[in-house]
Motif scaffolding. Structure first.
Motif, PDB file in Angstrom:
ATOM      1  N   VAL A 142      -2.243  -0.724  -9.532  1.00  0.00           N
ATOM      2  CA  VAL A 142      -1.576  -0.298 -10.746  1.00  0.00           C
ATOM      3  C   VAL A 142      -1.160  -1.541 -11.517  1.00  0.00           C
ATOM      4  O   VAL A 142      -0.285  -2.278 -11.106  1.00  0.00           O
ATOM      5  CB  VAL A 142      -0.338   0.562 -10.421  1.00  0.00           C
ATOM      6  N   GLU A 200       7.054   3.944  -7.940  1.00  0.00           N
ATOM      7  CA  GLU A 200       5.697   3.522  -7.607  1.00  0.00           C
ATOM      8  C   GLU A 200       4.753   4.726  -7.531  1.00  0.00           C
ATOM      9  O   GLU A 200       3.613   4.668  -7.987  1.00  0.00           O
ATOM     10  CB  GLU A 200       5.689   2.752  -6.278  1.00  0.00           C
ATOM     11  N   THR A 210       0.828  -1.198   0.000  1.00  0.00           N
ATOM     12  CA  THR A 210       0.000   0.000   0.000  1.00  0.00           C
ATOM     13  C   THR A 210       0.861   1.245   0.000  1.00  0.00           C
ATOM     14  O   THR A 210       1.830   1.343   0.717  1.00  0.00           O
ATOM     15  CB  THR A 210      -0.922   0.025   1.227  1.00  0.00           C
ATOM     16  N   LYS A 255      -1.411   6.829 -13.528  1.00  0.00           N
ATOM     17  CA  LYS A 255      -2.728   6.178 -13.582  1.00  0.00           C
ATOM     18  C   LYS A 255      -3.825   7.187 -13.268  1.00  0.00           C
ATOM     19  O   LYS A 255      -4.876   7.209 -13.926  1.00  0.00           O
ATOM     20  CB  LYS A 255      -2.777   5.017 -12.586  1.00  0.00           C
ATOM     21  N   LYS A 256      -3.587   8.045 -12.285  1.00  0.00           N
ATOM     22  CA  LYS A 256      -4.576   9.059 -11.906  1.00  0.00           C
ATOM     23  C   LYS A 256      -4.825  10.040 -13.057  1.00  0.00           C
ATOM     24  O   LYS A 256      -5.950  10.479 -13.278  1.00  0.00           O
ATOM     25  CB  LYS A 256      -4.095   9.804 -10.671  1.00  0.00           C
ATOM     26  N   CYS A 314       5.028   7.042   3.225  1.00  0.00           N
ATOM     27  CA  CYS A 314       4.853   6.029   2.177  1.00  0.00           C
ATOM     28  C   CYS A 314       5.662   4.778   2.489  1.00  0.00           C
ATOM     29  O   CYS A 314       6.784   4.854   2.998  1.00  0.00           O
ATOM     30  CB  CYS A 314       5.304   6.568   0.823  1.00  0.00           C
ATOM     31  N   LYS A 350       4.039   5.935 -11.108  1.00  0.00           N
ATOM     32  CA  LYS A 350       3.047   5.089 -11.785  1.00  0.00           C
ATOM     33  C   LYS A 350       1.637   5.371 -11.262  1.00  0.00           C
ATOM     34  O   LYS A 350       0.666   5.374 -12.031  1.00  0.00           O
ATOM     35  CB  LYS A 350       3.413   3.611 -11.618  1.00  0.00           C
ATOM     36  N   ALA A 351       1.524   5.608  -9.961  1.00  0.00           N
ATOM     37  CA  ALA A 351       0.206   5.920  -9.394  1.00  0.00           C
ATOM     38  C   ALA A 351      -0.305   7.258  -9.925  1.00  0.00           C
ATOM     39  O   ALA A 351      -1.489   7.409 -10.241  1.00  0.00           O
ATOM     40  CB  ALA A 351       0.288   5.933  -7.874  1.00  0.00           C
ATOM     41  N   SER A 361      -0.812   0.560  -4.607  1.00  0.00           N
ATOM     42  CA  SER A 361       0.121   0.129  -5.644  1.00  0.00           C
ATOM     43  C   SER A 361      -0.326  -1.178  -6.271  1.00  0.00           C
ATOM     44  O   SER A 361      -0.034  -1.448  -7.422  1.00  0.00           O
ATOM     45  CB  SER A 361       1.529  -0.025  -5.059  1.00  0.00           C
ATOM     46  N   PHE A 416      -3.478   5.993  -2.948  1.00  0.00           N
ATOM     47  CA  PHE A 416      -2.965   5.178  -4.035  1.00  0.00           C
ATOM     48  C   PHE A 416      -2.700   3.769  -3.517  1.00  0.00           C
ATOM     49  O   PHE A 416      -1.965   3.589  -2.551  1.00  0.00           O
ATOM     50  CB  PHE A 416      -1.651   5.744  -4.569  1.00  0.00           C
TER      51      PHE A 416
END
Length: 351
Positions: free
Chosen positions: A18, A188, A3, A195-196, A177, A191-192, A15, A13
């Motif tokens: 993703v 990571e 997470t 995606k958003k 995090c 990538k989050a 992970s 987010f």
């Protein structure tokens, strides 16, 4: 569950949510097309945006490939200079204000605060970013996140909220995090964020402010996965190198390992900050890498969106789980510079 949490009520987010990117883009016939964003600059560093498909040559592992798809990502032939406040432009609407502006650009500022060690640097970075956000145009929407996850602000054009978020940027903050040992925190998060941003209805850019970071050899495709995800989502990653100025602006930041098969590239331990990863991320996604000690100049260079080309080809090589070198050349005698990704990973097909 792996997470990643960004506090600030706006974003959580996961992970695990993703999806693992696959190399390239698969079309209906099951043909995989590898996409290669390319930025071309003249000898003064200005973007060249009037080239066509026939001006490019594309090679993998030294063998020329047919360019099967070609497009130009162009923010406009006469894009306004957004580097300084425009006195003639209407002010951005604060929350609750009247009037609606159609967003033209979404910009995520991702500050790698876990690697900002010097308070003097932090103040200069924060002040430069604040001045840049003061130039926010009516069609711009900005978001602010940090690699420590102690600070997050979702997309807004409210300058007061953006300035307040920047004022809370810290050096060496406690990191909230958490990712697995085989993962790289900054990748990571990237990538989050990608995606958003993937479904936003306008130009999408990430400005990564970092001195670079080490990528664990246990997951050698992690950087390639991030680049692939950004390309598919049409998100450009710009990078501001806040470490020691490397003055590295070459088009191929790093190449695949000479042995080929899925080994991490030897970044070495001499520079654990690893600014080369910033060059890779920027050039691999059609973004811009800037370095130097004048952060005002760095932010201004990234304020106006630039054009880039996207070349696509169908690889002849099998999906062999290896890295393959990429090289883009120009069929042009002018003194031009090419910035493009230096490799792709041929992910093996899974049944």
């Amino acid at each position: 569950m792996r997470t990643v949490i960004l506090l600030g009520v706006t974003v959580i987010f996961l992970s695990g949510a993703v999806a693992q990117p696959q190399s390239g883009e698969t079309f209906k016939a099951g043909v995989t097309v590898i996409q290669v964003p390319v930025v071309v600059r003249d000898h003064d560093g200005h973007v060249v945006s009037n080239l066509g498909k026939d001006d490019f040559q594309l090679f993998t592992d030294g063998k020329r490939q047919e360019i099967t798809t070609f497009s130009v990502e162009n923010p406009g032939q006469a894009a306004p200079d957004r580097s300084l406040p425009d006195g003639k432009a209407p002010a951005a609407q604060p929350a609750g204000g009247t009037g609606t502006e159609i967003p033209a650009r979404f910009i995520t500022y991702l500050f790698d605060d876990v690697n900002i060690r010097d308070f003097g640097d932090l103040k200069r970075i924060r002040d430069a970013a604040a001045r840049q956000l003061g130039a926010l145009q009516p069609g711009d929407r900005a978001a602010i996140f940090t690699s420590s996850c102690t600070l997050s602000l979702d997309f807004t054009n409210d300058r007061a909220k953006l300035q307040d978020a920047l004022s809370r940027l810290q050096s060496r903050p406690p990191s909230i995090c958490r990712v697995a040992q085989t993962q790289t925190l900054q990748l990571e998060l990237l990538k989050a964020v990608v995606k958003k941003m993937s479904n936003l209805p306008a130009r999408r850019d990430i400005i990564l402010v970092s001195s670079g970071f080490y990528i664990a050899p246990l997951r050698p495709t992690e950087e390639s996965d991030t680049i692939e995800a950004a390309i598919r989502a049409k998100v450009s990653i710009d990078a501001i190198d806040i470490g020691e100025a490397t003055d590295y602006t070459g088009g191929a930041a790093a190449s695949a390992s000479s042995s080929g098969g899925g080994m991490a590239r030897p970044y070495g331990n001499a520079n654990p900050a690893n600014p080369i990863v910033l060059v890779d991320l920027a050039h691999g996604t059609g973004g811009t890498y800037v370095t130097g000690n004048d952060f005002d100049v760095s932010f201004r260079k990234l304020s106006t969106p630039e054009s880039h080309y996207v070349l696509g080809f169908v690889p002849a090589a099998k999906a062999d789980g290896r890295f393959h070198k990429l090289k883009v050349k120009l069929d042009d005698s002018r003194r031009l510079t090419v910035e493009a990704r230096s490799q792709y990973y041929a992910a093996p097909h899974t049944e």
